[in-house]
Design a protein around this motif. Structure first.
Motif, mmCIF file in Angstrom:
data_model
loop_
_atom_site.group_PDB
_atom_site.id
_atom_site.type_symbol
_atom_site.label_atom_id
_atom_site.label_comp_id
_atom_site.label_asym_id
_atom_site.label_seq_id
_atom_site.Cartn_x
_atom_site.Cartn_y
_atom_site.Cartn_z
ATOM 1 N N SER A 541 0.819 -1.221 0.000
ATOM 2 C CA SER A 541 0.000 0.000 0.000
ATOM 3 C C SER A 541 0.845 1.259 0.000
ATOM 4 O O SER A 541 0.390 2.327 -0.406
ATOM 5 N N LEU A 542 2.110 1.148 0.455
ATOM 6 C CA LEU A 542 2.998 2.308 0.521
ATOM 7 C C LEU A 542 3.801 2.518 -0.753
ATOM 8 O O LEU A 542 4.422 3.566 -0.926
ATOM 9 N N CYS A 543 3.812 1.526 -1.632
ATOM 10 C CA CYS A 543 4.601 1.630 -2.860
ATOM 11 C C CYS A 543 3.906 2.514 -3.883
ATOM 12 O O CYS A 543 2.680 2.523 -3.979
ATOM 13 N N GLU A 544 4.679 3.234 -4.662
ATOM 14 C CA GLU A 544 4.160 4.137 -5.668
ATOM 15 C C GLU A 544 4.478 3.628 -7.059
ATOM 16 O O GLU A 544 5.492 2.953 -7.281
ATOM 17 N N ASN A 545 3.583 3.990 -7.998
ATOM 18 C CA ASN A 545 3.832 3.762 -9.427
ATOM 19 C C ASN A 545 4.258 2.328 -9.734
ATOM 20 O O ASN A 545 5.191 2.067 -10.493
ATOM 21 N N MET A 581 13.235 5.307 2.251
ATOM 22 C CA MET A 581 14.681 5.135 2.260
ATOM 23 C C MET A 581 15.155 4.195 1.157
ATOM 24 O O MET A 581 16.239 4.364 0.599
ATOM 25 N N VAL A 582 14.356 3.191 0.819
ATOM 26 C CA VAL A 582 14.755 2.204 -0.192
ATOM 27 C C VAL A 582 14.952 2.849 -1.550
ATOM 28 O O VAL A 582 15.904 2.557 -2.272
ATOM 29 N N GLY A 583 14.037 3.767 -1.908
ATOM 30 C CA GLY A 583 14.115 4.371 -3.241
ATOM 31 C C GLY A 583 13.921 3.303 -4.291
ATOM 32 O O GLY A 583 12.892 2.641 -4.347
ATOM 33 N N CYS A 584 14.900 3.103 -5.140
ATOM 34 C CA CYS A 584 14.801 2.114 -6.221
ATOM 35 C C CYS A 584 15.563 0.832 -5.890
ATOM 36 O O CYS A 584 15.753 -0.027 -6.756
#
Length: 689
Positions: A541-545, A581-584
């Motif tokens: 649910s927190l992940c984008e795109n 913090m993870v970013g990609c």
């Protein structure tokens, strides 16, 4: 609409605005005058204080509680803008009854002489041409000034009024500013229009909380403002509603929009829209309307499940399950405030809180057994276990789901204010009270559900008042001297042991048995067997795109061993930070966890499994694999020696070694500088250099 000039017969002004009818406004006023004569009203008619609607104010307020709830705060803001101008702000029903007014005291007295006050009927049929009655008849915003009023008694007034449309396109009421004709200002109507639109937009957010709402405008900077268009669609893309700005931008009236779908209006399937805006912080994106106009859009999709995945990836989302049955509007002729609540017979909000833990499944099974029976529910559990989310799910599955859900945290409101917050108050009930008072949380929940969170923190002297409300279903606001009927379902929650409080005399036993029709307990996070699935849902649910972020085995192992004192609230906040913090990078590892969490691990928190099984306590350092290595530490604590003393000794040793350099000592210990700074006052002076 543009303002125009109109010179009434016998009038003295040539700059009087009107905003309906022909370009000069003459037709609108003339037609209203003709209707007034047809109703049997004469110019010499006296103000009518015996309106057939007089005395029905209480029932009218009850019928229009949805309108009043959203209009009252806007009226306060509008009045602040016109205060001390010999004016007043009025809210009326769709029939023209004045429901509420705010105004300068000197002008309120003048207005009362012509029956311009709550409880009176200001439709054209009883008062002739006037801004309220004529705006409701024409369904357009307008100003009626001075001699434009039909009755001579009202010609000292200048009035600007806008009808208010409910989310189904029906007139639900009107907002009016009335003043002395000598204080006329050409910008008043614009203020009234904007305020009415603000009320309408607030209604959209409340009446369609779980629908797909598309907010759009040709200029991105206008998103989030009063002029943005709002269009509402079902998960299948069927058109449900649109505000006036949306109708203007699309170029179609409400009636014509009913035949459309999202695809026919925006040119892409609704599934593509959901994919495009999946994630928690979607940025505005440009779409093209059917008329070729490019607009910037934001999409709001609120799932019933707070940790559900993006809608593009789930085969059936909580939103889809609920909205398949809930989004069809009620018949147009039915007033919004009296429309029956909509049932959601398909997959429920409770179902989406059931993620496999046997204890939670048992709780949900019990709640389904009493659903719709108006049996009070008490939810027990530690702080952060999701008691508020369960309360919302109970409401969402009930036959009251179309009515308000009002939450009151008894622990967060000061003792001096909780009484007025709950029961409301009349104007002047106490020092600092708002003008015209407040209806209170209990009356706000009328027809719906009142959630009393942390009920164990309610002051003892208010418990008796609450018990009386629950028994008699009537509320007496502070300073009112009268009682108002109220119909609410009660859900309460607490992390305290109320039976112990009853034994100590801190909680009323009779109130306890009034609240605990069904008592359920939510397990702590450390006790749940569905931990892995819960973590995955939150991360998703927190992940984008369309991001896919995993969790490394050692981090998941740490999570399972940690005791989670803050339960879901703590886990959600920690994962939200980690995802950022993870970013990609794609996988949450030790370096992505917040410093304070790592510092707790350094201090050796007890292993929750050992706590549950009654085994000797182990520290995290002893049980977790692959923890970051650190310089040699002092020997493990002997009997009676506290772990904190060992940690302080290590800090002092490293500070002496590095001559008081906190950064160097922290690096050598493998901790953050903040850890040492927080302990500095406990360290010996010689260690600080």
């Amino acid at each position: 609409m543009s303002a125009a000039t109109y010179t009434p017969s016998g009038g003295e002004r040539a700059d009087i605005p009107s905003t309906v009818g022909s370009p000069d406004g003459r037709d609108a006023i003339n037609q209203s005058h003709q209707r007034s004569r047809a109703y049997g009203i004469t110019e010499q008619s006296e103000p009518d204080f015996s309106s057939p609607l007089r005395g029905d104010l209480t029932s009218a307020l009850d019928e229009n509680r949805f309108l009043f709830q959203h209009a009252a705060p806007v009226m306060e803001t509008l009045y602040d803008q016109i205060a001390n101008t010999h004016s007043m702000v009025l809210l009326t029903s769709s029939k023209g009854m004045v429901l509420h007014s705010l105004g300068d005291s000197d002008f309120l007295e003048k207005a009362s002489r012509v029956a311009l006050m709550p409880g009176m009927d200001w439709s054209e049929k009883t008062k002739g041409t006037n801004a309220i009655g004529t705006a409701l008849t024409e369904e357009e915003a307008l100003t009626v000034h001075g001699n434009q009023h039909f009755m001579n008694a009202n010609k000292f007034l200048t009035c600007s009024c806008s009808p208010i449309f409910d989310p189904y396109g029906q007139v639900i009421g009107a907002l009016d500013v009335t003043g002395d004709q000598r204080s006329f200002h050409q910008h008043t109507l614009a203020l009234v229009r904007m305020s009415a639109q603000m009320i309408e937009n607030h209604m959209f957010a409340d009446i369609f909380p779980k629908a797909i709402r598309v907010h759009f405008h040709t200029r991105s900077e206008f998103l989030g403002t009063l002029v943005e268009g709002i269009a509402v669609f079902s998960p299948e893309g069927r058109f449900i509603s649109a505000n006036r700005s949306a109708q203007f931008q699309i170029g179609l009236p409400f009636a014509a929009l009913k035949a459309h779908t999202f695809s026919s209006l925006f040119g892409i399937p609704i599934s593509s829209l959901i994919d495009l805006f999946s994630g928690t912080l979607p940025t505005p994106k440009q779409l093209v309307l059917h008329n070729g106009v490019a607009v910037w859009c934001r999409v709001k999709v609120k799932s019933a499940n707070p940790w559900s995945a993006g809608h593009g990836s789930a085969p059936v989302s909580p939103l889809q399950a609920e909205e398949r049955a809930s989004t069809a509007p009620a018949p147009a002729a039915a007033p919004l405030a009296t429309r029956p609540p909509v049932r959601r017979p398909h997959l429920s909000t409770l179902q989406y809180l059931d993620t496999g833990d046997p204890q939670v499944s048992a709780v949900i099974h019990k709640l389904r057994m009493v659903s719709g029976k108006d049996i009070p529910v008490m939810i027990l559990g530690e702080t952060g276990t999701g008691k508020d989310l369960l309360a919302q799910a109970i409401h969402g599955d009930s036959n009251r789901s179309g009515q308000p859900f009002v939450s009151v945290n008894c622990a967060s409101i000061p003792d001096t204010l909780i009484e007025s917050e709950l029961f409301g108050y009349e104007e002047g009930a106490f020092t600092g009270a708002r003008k015209k008072g407040s209806i209170g949380k209990i009356l706000q929940a009328n027809g719906g559900t009142l959630f009393l969170d942390e009920i164990g923190d309610m002051p003892k002297h208010l418990q008796a008042r609450l018990l009386r409300v629950l028994q008699e279903r009537r509320v007496s606001p502070l300073g009112a001297g009268k009682e108002v009927d109220v119909d609410v379902a009660i859900v309460s929650a607490t992390h305290k042991n109320l039976k112990d409080m009853i034994a100590r005399g801190d909680f009323r036993e009779d109130l306890y048995y009034r609240l605990n029709g069904l008592v359920v307990r939510l397990p702590a996070l450390r006790e749940r067997t569905d931990f892995d699935l819960v973590v995955q849902k939150i991360v998703k649910s927190l992940c984008e795109n369309g991001q896919h972020i995993g969790i490394s085995p050692r981090v998941m192992d740490i999570f399972k061993r940690y005791h989670w004192p803050g339960n879901f609230r703590q886990l959600h906040n920690l994962l939200r930070t980690a995802v950022v913090m993870v970013g990609c990078a794609g996988v949450i590892d030790m370096e992505h966890l917040p410093d304070d969490f790592l510092e707790e691990l350094e201090h050796g928190l007890p292993h929750p499994m050992a706590m549950r099984l009654g085994q000797p306590l182990q520290t995290v350092e002893e049980t977790l694999p692959e923890m970051p290595s650190a310089p040699p530490m002092p020997e493990p604590p002997v009997d009676g020696q506290k772990l904190q003393d060992v940690a302080l000794g290590a800090m002092a040793q490293m500070l002496r070694l590095h001559k008081g350099n906190v950064s160097a000592a922290a690096k050598a210990l493998g901790v953050s500088r903040n850890t040492i700074y927080r302990k500095k006052n406990l360290l010996p002076p010689d260690a600080l250099g």
